[in-house]
Design a protein around this motif. Structure first.
Motif, PDB file in Angstrom:
ATOM      1  N   SER A 201      51.776   3.519  53.885  1.00  0.00           N
ATOM      2  CA  SER A 201      51.430   4.693  53.080  1.00  0.00           C
ATOM      3  C   SER A 201      52.500   5.768  53.145  1.00  0.00           C
ATOM      4  O   SER A 201      52.432   6.749  52.404  1.00  0.00           O
ATOM      5  CB  SER A 201      50.090   5.267  53.537  1.00  0.00           C
ATOM      6  OG  SER A 201      50.269   5.987  54.738  1.00  0.00           O
ATOM      7  N   GLU A 340      44.857  10.084  46.646  1.00  0.00           N
ATOM      8  CA  GLU A 340      45.918   9.138  46.275  1.00  0.00           C
ATOM      9  C   GLU A 340      46.346   9.443  44.835  1.00  0.00           C
ATOM     10  O   GLU A 340      45.513   9.578  43.949  1.00  0.00           O
ATOM     11  CB  GLU A 340      45.424   7.695  46.375  1.00  0.00           C
ATOM     12  CG  GLU A 340      46.503   6.689  46.016  1.00  0.00           C
ATOM     13  CD  GLU A 340      46.112   5.262  46.363  1.00  0.00           C
ATOM     14  OE1 GLU A 340      45.874   4.995  47.546  1.00  0.00           O
ATOM     15  OE2 GLU A 340      46.033   4.426  45.452  1.00  0.00           O
ATOM     16  N   ASP A 342      49.162   8.784  41.494  1.00  0.00           N
ATOM     17  CA  ASP A 342      50.189   7.989  40.835  1.00  0.00           C
ATOM     18  C   ASP A 342      51.196   8.943  40.229  1.00  0.00           C
ATOM     19  O   ASP A 342      50.830   9.782  39.399  1.00  0.00           O
ATOM     20  CB  ASP A 342      49.573   7.127  39.730  1.00  0.00           C
ATOM     21  CG  ASP A 342      49.229   5.757  40.253  1.00  0.00           C
ATOM     22  OD1 ASP A 342      49.756   5.391  41.325  1.00  0.00           O
ATOM     23  OD2 ASP A 342      48.438   5.058  39.605  1.00  0.00           O
ATOM     24  N   THR A 347      53.226   5.280  43.941  1.00  0.00           N
ATOM     25  CA  THR A 347      51.928   5.589  44.538  1.00  0.00           C
ATOM     26  C   THR A 347      52.125   6.462  45.763  1.00  0.00           C
ATOM     27  O   THR A 347      52.846   6.084  46.685  1.00  0.00           O
ATOM     28  CB  THR A 347      51.224   4.279  44.957  1.00  0.00           C
ATOM     29  OG1 THR A 347      51.247   3.399  43.837  1.00  0.00           O
ATOM     30  CG2 THR A 347      49.796   4.553  45.360  1.00  0.00           C
ATOM     31  N   SER A 349      50.019   7.852  48.678  1.00  0.00           N
ATOM     32  CA  SER A 349      48.694   7.668  49.284  1.00  0.00           C
ATOM     33  C   SER A 349      48.420   8.720  50.330  1.00  0.00           C
ATOM     34  O   SER A 349      48.399   8.431  51.521  1.00  0.00           O
ATOM     35  CB  SER A 349      48.597   6.286  49.916  1.00  0.00           C
ATOM     36  OG  SER A 349      48.664   5.317  48.939  1.00  0.00           O
TER      37      SER A 349
ATOM     38  N   ARG B 340      41.732   2.540  44.927  1.00  0.00           N
ATOM     39  CA  ARG B 340      41.820   1.548  43.867  1.00  0.00           C
ATOM     40  C   ARG B 340      40.762   0.466  44.030  1.00  0.00           C
ATOM     41  O   ARG B 340      40.350   0.147  45.140  1.00  0.00           O
ATOM     42  CB  ARG B 340      43.218   0.914  43.895  1.00  0.00           C
ATOM     43  CG  ARG B 340      44.308   1.892  43.513  1.00  0.00           C
ATOM     44  CD  ARG B 340      45.678   1.277  43.648  1.00  0.00           C
ATOM     45  NE  ARG B 340      46.001   0.979  45.033  1.00  0.00           N
ATOM     46  CZ  ARG B 340      46.033  -0.226  45.544  1.00  0.00           C
ATOM     47  NH1 ARG B 340      45.741  -1.274  44.779  1.00  0.00           N
ATOM     48  NH2 ARG B 340      46.341  -0.432  46.806  1.00  0.00           N
ATOM     49  N   SER B 368      47.930   0.606  49.672  1.00  0.00           N
ATOM     50  CA  SER B 368      48.905   1.171  48.744  1.00  0.00           C
ATOM     51  C   SER B 368      50.247   1.312  49.425  1.00  0.00           C
ATOM     52  O   SER B 368      50.337   1.512  50.616  1.00  0.00           O
ATOM     53  CB  SER B 368      48.450   2.555  48.291  1.00  0.00           C
ATOM     54  OG  SER B 368      47.211   2.464  47.655  1.00  0.00           O
ATOM     55  N   TRP B 370      54.434   2.842  48.248  1.00  0.00           N
ATOM     56  CA  TRP B 370      55.115   3.701  47.279  1.00  0.00           C
ATOM     57  C   TRP B 370      55.458   2.968  45.984  1.00  0.00           C
ATOM     58  O   TRP B 370      55.091   3.404  44.905  1.00  0.00           O
ATOM     59  CB  TRP B 370      56.377   4.264  47.948  1.00  0.00           C
ATOM     60  CG  TRP B 370      57.197   5.128  47.075  1.00  0.00           C
ATOM     61  CD1 TRP B 370      58.385   4.806  46.503  1.00  0.00           C
ATOM     62  CD2 TRP B 370      56.904   6.458  46.660  1.00  0.00           C
ATOM     63  NE1 TRP B 370      58.851   5.849  45.759  1.00  0.00           N
ATOM     64  CE2 TRP B 370      57.962   6.881  45.843  1.00  0.00           C
ATOM     65  CE3 TRP B 370      55.845   7.338  46.913  1.00  0.00           C
ATOM     66  CZ2 TRP B 370      58.009   8.145  45.269  1.00  0.00           C
ATOM     67  CZ3 TRP B 370      55.884   8.604  46.333  1.00  0.00           C
ATOM     68  CH2 TRP B 370      56.961   8.987  45.519  1.00  0.00           C
ATOM     69  N   ARG B 372      54.395   0.255  44.784  1.00  0.00           N
ATOM     70  CA  ARG B 372      53.392  -0.729  44.413  1.00  0.00           C
ATOM     71  C   ARG B 372      53.320  -0.962  42.917  1.00  0.00           C
ATOM     72  O   ARG B 372      53.274  -2.100  42.425  1.00  0.00           O
ATOM     73  CB  ARG B 372      52.024  -0.249  44.898  1.00  0.00           C
ATOM     74  CG  ARG B 372      50.954  -1.264  44.968  1.00  0.00           C
ATOM     75  CD  ARG B 372      49.645  -0.572  45.236  1.00  0.00           C
ATOM     76  NE  ARG B 372      49.202   0.174  44.070  1.00  0.00           N
ATOM     77  CZ  ARG B 372      48.564  -0.385  43.064  1.00  0.00           C
ATOM     78  NH1 ARG B 372      48.276  -1.656  43.092  1.00  0.00           N
ATOM     79  NH2 ARG B 372      48.211   0.326  42.012  1.00  0.00           N
ATOM     80  N   GLY B 373      53.351   0.149  42.169  1.00  0.00           N
ATOM     81  CA  GLY B 373      53.175   0.064  40.723  1.00  0.00           C
ATOM     82  C   GLY B 373      54.349  -0.601  40.030  1.00  0.00           C
ATOM     83  O   GLY B 373      54.196  -1.152  38.927  1.00  0.00           O
TER      84      GLY B 373
END
Lengths: 596, 375, 269
Positions: A201, A340, A342, A347, A349, B340, B368, B370, B372-373
């Motif tokens: 994270s 969290e 976006d 991401t 977290s 999520r 999660s 950083w 990830r997307g």
């Protein structure tokens, strides 16, 4: 006339043994070996000085010793364990004497821990001693920290030692976590799994961090040997180094003491190392070790054979870390998930990072900064060797309770599922309670503690001014009744009046007398506001004149018989007979002299 | 006020002068201070109270016997330990009231050890308390601060030393030394960090379901059967009745010689069958088979296995931090710190009636991170 | 308001409250108490007897013919339909005292006093419910005879399939919104076998196509092993994991050591 007129307050009574007795005939007996060593080291002077060092007696001063001795017990039992423990994630099939694991595939680390528990004679007792000692170590470190905080022992000159202590405490929990992860059982493996999630994270570097620590994907084979090295080598070395510095500073600065008759900021009243504290502190090591051995003999801890070997697919209900990591786990449980985010496809977290990565440094950072912040607010730059009674620093005590309550909310939140089943409540309700409680309960604790401190201080004033109720009812000639109050003896009274009267820092005018604006007025304003907050509602100790007035002008039922008094002021015939004036010649001199 | 006041100064009083003290008027009914000092005086040490052992030789004798008894207790404890170590069957059990059956040798060895230690400790402390001198000793303190002369001496020594080293006159040395000291830790740090582990690349985004990595470095997907964990048997669609939950690993994972745990940590799946009409998500229905749905078992919070399936509420609960997922609505988070939903595994039925995964997870499973997307 | 508050302190209040509680308990008992039943002689007779028992004790929630009633509000459960649940479900629910429930609640708890019916009555009820639709039958004694089962194998199955709700030692754990997985310490092998086959409330179904009968016996063997074997290290502290250990260290360990410290710091008499 007065007790203290005959000798200084910190002096000895008539008949007391002087601190350094003359050289005894025993020096010859010790002469042989000690002489040989001294010929080569010249240590006699230093050792002699250390053996005469004086330590004050108070149960709360032993909390640090409990911590120290628990740590030594950990070191001793830990060395034993290293002889059998195999720090490897290599796979083996179990064929030991514990039937419910026969034929189960597990890691070397787990198998060797089960082996220690069942097939090494006395191995289980050593394992349980090690784990109980570790829990007691951190319990005692925490209790010791509370004692130091609430009595103001962290004040100058001990700020460095407070900071060292905070680092020791933080290292202790990391050391505990590393050790408890080593057996590679299902519960601790789940903890490591979560720790890997914490690392992931971390913003930007998370996945790299996790891959570096675990040498690739979780769990990998590297983490057990690495944690082993951290647990038995790296952190113990730092712990022992810092701990030595901690102890050396205590010896150098001499121990603080609670206020009381004969105790001043310039002396230490207690017992010398030789023979009293050598016996007491030395004996206490055996007591702590023995008590831990007793717990280990009768109370099971961390039954790793029951958890089973680690496997990422199963999990057990009630997955908690050891208690000292509970606060961080609890913080994760009550953090709402909308933390969290976006951001442009990345991401962030914070729902994990806040509790898992930031909480510990922030908590310890605040703790370490506190002595310096308090010093700035109060403007008190003197050395303090006399402890504060917690009630006499109401705001500090209340701030401490505020912090403790916050910590407690986090810690108990980590047990929300256990609370739920033990008290038949809904886990969701408990979680919501802690989420709101995090903000409300510490404020309540702050307010209540401060009120309690202030009323205890007023109670102290009452006790000094009016004595204590004797239960004797007197009938006056006029037919009225009153209860006789008996006065305090001067020793008892001193403890209640010894603390310093204090007042908030007053804001100097924003412009000086010539109408020129002062620079940095904003910083001063903040400081004055904080000082006001800190000293607001302060209750100052009874002064001699207040006491004299209470005796003279008080209502009849408060009147204290003159002969019941033994304090110099009241014992003064003029004062007792009602005069407000004391002979000029009596020259009462307050202890310690005036301010500079 | 200077930063290094001596200890003992009773400063910070409300007023330093006699006679001008503002005395509170609400308590004590007094105006002015009557010339009294504004602080009480320290009365000095309390009178010493004699102990029983000080008062009579009999008392002292009694204390001596008590201490000796405690030390003897320690000796007995040690002997019991040694005897028990050899005499006791290592796997015998004993019933202890309040505890129940427990390992005999653990109880005896531990208790004997405890007495062996406590005897010494209690004896020594009792000895100190009853027989050793109990009159307080007073040791004087001194300010921690060194004298001005000593301080100045250190400063002078340092300055002289600096002068002697010519560091201030030779900037070339000064700056290169600074640079060298500033940089020397880099090789060590680089070795450590560089050697700790591989770069993650797309490792966190791929699971065993993606298929084996080919020579081109890319995974080659082939439909894998869903296997029971830990039995490692394939699951027929008819096996999965409403209300059932199966713990699933991909076909072949449990047969691997190495890397099983690493693969399980990402590939574990939970297979459930719900009454089809309770499912509200159309994607969930499409990716499932007649109410049978498969979801990643790895929590999207910090990666614990989300195994607690409540078949009456169709909620999945994570035992670590209580994140709760609604299986009827594509495992949306309905409580707890996870953000999520659990990723769904698209399943179908093969020719022989076994459940297979028709595509790998479409997003990274587990906690999660950083990037990830973007993976 | 004030008058009420004043009366709350009246000495008679306790007596009145006790009486009310007693009456309420009595009424509840009268409502749910088993009616005397004759021994069944034939299956049809058993079903008929079972129907009588059912209509007297279960129909309030489950409907006169076991068709079920509307689910209660929110998390409360009330009377699911019973066609197809099978005799095993009845034997488990009634045999462990979960049914009949005194009132709808979040979860039917194991009966404190065990079953409220005799085994004969339970068999009659089971026969009746089984007649409503085909479902898992009551297992034969051989089905749950675990004497030859491998407990270690059962341990692996237990950790994957059971431990996440019932905890590693089968001491139970929390579920959402007040529901919980109960302790397995006192559940009989037969009831474990039945509940695996039928599922119950929050517990999913682990029928024979999920966990084979052999696996079930292995799991039973493991549960029975961990609950009958002695605890090697001493007091188990509820087998709840580190929370109880930490509490013990703070409450007992610290108190013990502080006690010694106080004794050490006090002056001798």
């Amino acid at each position: 006339m007065t007790t203290s007129a005959a000798r200084p307050a910190d002096g000895l009574r008539a008949g007391d043994v002087p601190a350094s007795p003359p050289p005894s005939a025993g020096s010859k007996k010790l002469g042989g070996v000690a002489g040989w060593v001294d010929d080569r080291t010249g240590a006699a002077g230093g050792v002699g000085y250390l053996m005469k060092k004086v330590f004050p007696d108070h149960w709360s001063f032993m909390l640090g010793e409990i911590a120290m001795y628990s740590m030594i017990v950990c070191l001793l039992s830990g060395v034993f364990l290293t002889f059998w423990f195999v720090p490897s994630a290599g796979e083996v099939v179990y064929h030991g004497s514990y039937a419910p694991l026969q034929g189960v595939t597990m890691s070397d680390a787990y198998a060797s821990t089960v082996h220690i528990s069942f097939d090494i004679r006395g191995g289980l007792i050593i394992r349980q001693i090690h784990h109980w000692a570790a829990l007691m170590f951190i319990v005692a470190v925490s209790a010791h920290m509370f004692r130091v905080f609430f009595t103001g022992a962290f004040r100058k000159p001990r700020e460095i030692n407070w900071v060292i202590g905070c680092i020791l405490s933080m290292l202790a929990i990391v050391e505990g976590f590393a050790g408890y992860s080593l057996p590679d059982d299902l519960l601790s493996g789940t903890g490591l799994r979560a720790a890997e999630g914490f690392m992931q994270s971390a913003p930007i570097i998370g996945s790299y961090l996790a891959y570096f620590v675990f040498d690739g994907p979780f769990p990998g084979e590297a983490i057990i040997p690495r944690l082993y090295s951290v647990h038995v080598l790296l952190i113990p070395a730092i712990l022992i180094g810092l701990f030595t510095a901690h102890i050396v500073l205590v010896a150098l600065q001499k121990h603080t003491q609670f206020p009381g008759p004969g105790r001043t900021n310039d002396n230490v009243v207690g017992y010398p190392v030789m023979p009293v504290y050598a016996a007491k502190a030395g004996g206490f090591f055996f007591i702590v070790f023995g008590a831990i051995a007793l717990m280990a003999a009768l109370v099971q801890i961390n039954p790793i054979w029951a958890y089973g070997p680690y496997d990422p697919s199963p999990v057990t209900a009630g997955s908690q870390p050891d208690w000292y990591m509970g606060f961080a786990d609890g913080a994760l449980r009550i953090t709402p998930n909308w933390f969290e985010f976006d951001i442009l496809g990345f991401t962030l977290s914070l729902n994990i990072a806040l509790g898992a990565l930031l909480l510990i440094p922030v908590m310890y950072g605040v703790a370490m900064a506190y002595p310096f912040v308090e010093r700035w607010i109060t403007g008190d730059t003197r050395e303090h060797h006399l402890l504060d009674r917690p009630r006499n620093a109401p705001t500090r005590t209340a701030l401490g309770m505020w912090a403790l309550t916050t910590y407690g909310v986090f810690m108990f939140a980590a047990g929300n599922d256990i609370i739920a089943i033990k008290f038949g409540m809904s886990i969701n309700d408990i979680t919501h309670f802690f989420q709101f409680g995090l903000f409300i309960l510490p404020l309540i604790a702050f307010w209540a503690t401060r009120r309690i401190c202030l009323s205890l201080q007023r109670h102290d004033r009452e006790k000094v001014l009016h004595g204590r109720e004797s239960g004797t009812i007197i009938r006056t000639a006029q037919g009225g009744y009153f209860e006789r109050h008996s006065g305090l003896d001067p020793y008892e009274q001193w403890t209640l009046v010894q603390h310093e009267p204090v007042a908030p820092i007053e804001l100097e005018p924003a412009v000086d007398e010539n109408g020129v604006a002062r620079p940095a007025a904003r910083k001063d304003r903040l400081r004055a506001r904080l000082s006001h907050f800190y000293f607001r509602d302060v209750v100052n100790p009874v002064t001699p004149s207040e006491l004299a007035a209470a005796h003279h002008d008080g209502q009849q039922h408060e009147a204290i018989e003159a002969q019941a008094l033994s304090h110099s002021i009241e014992a003064d015939p003029e004062s007792a007979s009602g005069s407000m004036h004391v002979e000029e010649g009596s020259e009462p001199e307050p202890t310690g002299g005036h301010g500079h | 006020m200077s930063d290094h006041d001596t200890p003992g100064g009773e400063v910070a009083r409300t007023d330093g002068e006699f006679g001008a003290t503002a005395v509170r008027l609400d308590e004590g009914h007094v105006i002015g201070d009557g010339g009294l000092p504004d602080r009480f005086e320290n009365p000095g040490l309390e009178p010493h109270q004699q102990r029983m052992s000080d008062q009579s030789e009999a008392g002292a004798k009694r204390a001596e016997k008590q201490v000796a008894a405690l030390f003897s207790l320690s000796i007995i404890g040690t002997i019991v330990f040694v005897v028990a170590y050899f005499a006791l069957d290592a796997h015998a059990y004993v019933f202890i009231p309040g505890i129940g059956d427990m390992d005999y040798s653990n109880a005896v060895l531990g208790t004997a050890l405890a007495f062996s230690l406590l005897g010494i400790g209690l004896g020594a402390v009792h000895w100190a308390k009853t027989l050793m001198p109990d009159e307080e000793i007073v040791e004087m303190r001194h300010p921690m601060r060194s004298s001005d002369a000593a301080r100045q001496g250190v400063v002078d020594t340092m300055l002289d030393g600096a002068e002697g080293s010519q560091i201030n006159r030779r900037p070339l040395i000064k700056y290169t030394l600074g640079g060298a000291l500033g940089l020397f830790a880099i090789p060590l740090g680089l070795q450590l960090v560089g050697g700790l582990g591989p770069l993650p690349k797309n490792g966190l985004s791929l699971t065993y379901w993606n298929g084996p990595i080919g020579p081109d470095g890319k995974p080659h997907f082939k439909p894998l059967r869903l296997m029971r964990d830990p039995e490692n048997t394939a699951i027929k669609v008819s096996d999965v009745t409403v209300g059932s939950v199966f713990h699933v690993q991909p076909e072949g994972l449990l047969d691997m010689d190495s890397g099983v745990l690493e693969a399980k940590a990402k590939a574990s799946v939970l297979l459930m069958r719900l009454p089809p009409d309770t499912i509200t998500s159309r994607k969930e229905i499409a990716w499932g088979h007649d109410g049978i749905v498969a979801y990643s078992k790895i929590c999207t919070h910090v990666g614990c296995p989300v195994g607690l399936y409540e078949q009456n509420t169709h909620h999945l609960l994570c035992p670590c931090h209580q994140s709760t997922f609604d299986v009827t609505d594509d495992c949306r988070v309905i409580f707890g710190p996870a953000k999520r939903p659990l990723p769904q595994l698209k399943i179908a039925v093969d020719d022989e009636g076994y459940l297979i995964a028709t595509q790998p997870f479409r997003e990274a499973v587990g906690p999660s991170f950083w990037e990830r997307g973007s993976a | 308001m004030n008058a009420l508050a004043a009366r709350r302190r009246h000495p008679a209040v306790l007596t009145v409250l006790l009486l009310v509680a007693l009456v309420a308990t009595g009424c509840a008992y009268a409502a749910f108490a088993p009616k005397p039943a004759q021994a069944a002689t034939a299956d049809a007779d058993q079903v008929a007897q079972g129907k009588k028992l059912f209509q007297a004790n279960c129909a309030t929630c489950h409907g006169l013919n076991g068709e079920g009633t509307k689910t209660g509000t929110g998390d409360q459960i009330a009377g699911p339909p019973l066609a197809g649940v099978g005799a095993a479900a009845v034997d488990f629910q009634v045999g462990t005292g979960r049914m009949p429930m005194a009132a709808p609640g979040v979860q039917a708890a194991q009966g404190v006093k065990g079953a409220q019916f005799t085994q004969t009555q339970i068999d009659q009820l089971a026969a009746y419910v089984a007649s409503l639709g085909p479902g898992p039958a009551i297992p034969a004694a051989a089905d749950y005879d675990y004497s030859n089962a491998d407990a270690a194998k059962g341990g692996e199955l237990f950790r994957v399939n059971c431990a996440m709700c019932h905890n590693f030692a089968g001491s139970g754990g929390a579920l959402t919104r007040g529901k919980y997985a109960p302790s397995l310490a006192t559940v009989s092998p037969k009831h474990i076998y039945e509940i695996l086959n039928t599922g119950s409330q929050a517990m999913p179904v682990f029928n024979d196509t999920n966990l084979s009968p052999d696996s079930k016996r292995e799991i039973i063997a493991y549960i029975k092993t961990i609950h009958t074997e002695p605890s090697p290290g001493g007091l188990k502290l509820g087998s709840m994991g580190p929370v109880s250990e930490g509490l013990f260290a703070w409450v007992f360990g610290l108190a013990l050591l502080i006690g010694f410290a106080v004794w050490l710091g006090n002056k001798s008499a």
